[in-house]
Every structure is written in C-alpha cells, then in structure tokens.
Design a protein around this motif. Sequence first.
Motif, short mmCIF file in Angstrom:
data_model
loop_
_atom_site.label_atom_id
_atom_site.label_comp_id
_atom_site.label_asym_id
_atom_site.label_seq_id
_atom_site.Cartn_x
_atom_site.Cartn_y
_atom_site.Cartn_z
N ASP A 23 4.40 -4.78 -15.91
CA ASP A 23 5.36 -5.86 -16.04
C ASP A 23 6.47 -5.99 -14.69
O ASP A 23 6.29 -7.15 -13.63
CB ASP A 23 6.73 -5.43 -16.72
N TRP A 24 6.49 -5.20 -13.95
CA TRP A 24 7.02 -4.16 -12.67
C TRP A 24 5.98 -4.60 -11.22
O TRP A 24 6.58 -4.96 -10.14
CB TRP A 24 8.01 -2.89 -12.54
N ARG A 25 4.71 -4.52 -11.65
CA ARG A 25 3.57 -4.39 -10.89
C ARG A 25 3.21 -6.26 -10.73
O ARG A 25 3.11 -7.03 -9.58
CB ARG A 25 2.61 -4.41 -11.73
N ILE A 26 3.35 -6.86 -11.46
CA ILE A 26 3.29 -8.17 -11.46
C ILE A 26 4.27 -8.75 -10.89
O ILE A 26 4.25 -10.31 -9.87
CB ILE A 26 3.72 -9.01 -13.48
N VAL A 27 5.36 -7.83 -11.35
CA VAL A 27 6.87 -9.09 -10.54
C VAL A 27 6.96 -8.29 -8.58
O VAL A 27 7.03 -9.16 -7.61
CB VAL A 27 7.91 -8.31 -10.74
N TRP A 28 6.09 -7.34 -8.75
CA TRP A 28 6.56 -7.04 -7.56
C TRP A 28 5.43 -8.32 -7.01
O TRP A 28 4.94 -8.10 -5.51
CB TRP A 28 5.89 -5.41 -7.27
N PHE A 80 0.59 -1.18 -0.34
CA PHE A 80 0.15 -0.07 0.25
C PHE A 80 1.04 1.12 -0.29
O PHE A 80 0.22 2.35 -0.70
CB PHE A 80 -1.08 -0.08 0.96
N VAL A 81 1.44 0.90 0.32
CA VAL A 81 3.19 2.07 0.55
C VAL A 81 3.81 2.21 -0.60
O VAL A 81 4.25 3.81 -0.47
CB VAL A 81 3.70 2.00 2.02
N ALA A 82 4.36 1.39 -1.42
CA ALA A 82 4.86 1.23 -2.35
C ALA A 82 3.93 1.56 -3.61
O ALA A 82 2.66 2.12 -3.94
CB ALA A 82 5.37 -0.08 -3.10
N PRO A 83 5.08 2.69 -4.13
CA PRO A 83 4.54 2.89 -5.88
C PRO A 83 4.13 2.24 -6.85
O PRO A 83 4.73 2.39 -7.58
CB PRO A 83 6.08 4.64 -6.21
N LEU A 84 3.52 2.26 -6.89
CA LEU A 84 2.42 0.86 -7.56
C LEU A 84 2.63 1.81 -9.01
O LEU A 84 2.22 0.92 -10.05
CB LEU A 84 2.32 -0.35 -7.50
N GLU A 85 1.84 2.80 -8.70
CA GLU A 85 1.29 3.04 -9.95
C GLU A 85 2.15 3.82 -10.54
O GLU A 85 1.84 4.35 -11.79
CB GLU A 85 0.09 4.70 -9.52
#
Length: 305
Positions: free
Chosen positions: A159-164, A149-154
């Motif tokens: 692809d990096w969101r999938i990895v995360w 929730f605190v990570a800058p996912l947007e």
Amino acid sequence: MPSPFRIPALRHWAASVAITVLLLSLIAAAVGGETWVVSVAVLITVVAVTTLLHQLFPGSRFFTITFANAIGVYACLYVSFIETLYIDVGSVAELVGFLLPIGAFALGVFLRRDTIRTIVTSEHPRLETRFGRAFLWLVPVAAIGLSNFVAPLEAIGHDWRIVWLLGAMGAIALVVLLASRSVAVFLIDTGLLFEDFFDIMAGLVKPAFAFLTFYSMIVVLFATLYRLIGRIDDTPTFLIDGIGRDPSFVEALYFSIVTLSTVGYGDIVPLTYAARIVVALQIVCGILLLLFGFHALMRHSSRGS
C-alpha cells in the motif's frame, strides 16, 4: 452541415487523433500484460486531451501530432519505470499515475491559452531562443524519478508503494502544470518545423519513387543472378543456416536486399568464387546508387527551395 472552412480543421483533428490512437495502441500491444479496460481508458483520456489542444490551437495542425509523439515517448518511459520499480502496484494505480501529468499539462495549457496564443503569434518561429527554457522542467522531473531508485521501496508494504508512486507522479504533474506554457510553445514551434519538413518531403515524392524503382530493379536483378549461378554450377553456391545449398528465390531476394544495404547478417554466405564476384558487384552498385540517388534528391530539393 459543417462549414467549408471547418472541413480542413476536422481533417487535421481526425489525423491527429488517428496518429495518437495508433501510436499508443502499438505501445499498449507491445507492452502487454495490461487489461483492455486500462488501455481503453488511457486512449479515451489522451484522445480527449488531444481534442482539447486542437480546439485551443487550431491553426497549428501539427501541434497535436507532435503532442501525440511526446505522449508516446512518455508512455515508453513510464512503462519502463513501472516495470522496474512498481510491477505489483496494480492497474488502477498505474493508470492514475500515467494520467496525472497529462491532465496537469492539459489544465495548464487551458489556463494559459491566451498567453500561449500571444507568444506564438508574436514571436514565431523562435525555437532556438526557447529551446533551453522548454526543457528546464526536466531537471526536477528527473530528480523525482531518481528519488524512486534510491528510496527503500522493497522495505515498505504494498500500500505504501502505491502511495509513493502516486505521490511521485503527483509531484511530476505539479512540475508539468507550472511548465505547461513553455512546453506548449515549444511543441507548437516544433510542430511548425515538422510542417515545413513535411512540405519538403512531399516535394521529394517523385525523385524518391524513381530512386526506389532503381533500387528494387537492382534487388530483383541480382536475386535472379544468385539463382542462375546455382543452376549453372553443380556445387552448392551458398552456406544457408550452416548448410551448403542453392538459395530459393525468396532467400535470393532476401540476400540481395541485405547485400545491397551492406548489412551482412551472416545467415547466408556465398561459397563459390562466382557468387562472391556477383556479391562484390552488387555492393559496388549499391554504393553508387546511394551516392547518385542522394545527390539527385538534394539537387531536386535545392531547386524546389
């Protein structure tokens, strides 16, 4: 031909699998938006893990049922997690992320099966002493979840969101793997307590049926009174969806159930004094029925014990 000693075990396994499939199927149907391939893959994997746990611990028939409930809670939390942060990662990544902790738990239980059996057979039941330890693993799991929730996912790419996501679920899977022994022992203890609760409830079938018989009789009796009041009085007796009229018998049954349970949704409101008096009488009857009904159930339960 199966051995007679294996028939109860097979029945327990079938019941556990059926409850697991039913619970997860309801969750999948309620969630929607998932392809049937993903849903089938999840069901097959969870059924396989449930079968493995039943083979490892056949003596605790409610263990796999307790595990099925835990999987249902986990599925609800995971879906909420995905819909909030990872709605666009794709079904494959969602499926892999969902199955990682389940596979880690199954692997941990399999590797520590002898230790778990020793603890269960030597210390049963000691749920109170292990309650805190069984949930310590939730602290790092909650920390991993909050980090998303605190990570800058947007700000990062798809692809990096999938990895995360896979990295976060992999970390949770590692925690579950390390805590699998404590969680499995806690689930077995909970299953035994649930078995005791089930046996107690089975002994209350007859008094509960008698209670429901009186309950339904009061519902039907007052529903007919609501209908008869409308036929005797020329004025509308109820305000139904903002319109003053007499209720149909189905509406009278519905209003009788709502009144007896003292819920009072407000979609059907008595208008005449005669109808209000009957409603008041039903409320009093409902309260008395609950008081005497619960007293009879508790007395029957104390006699059984």
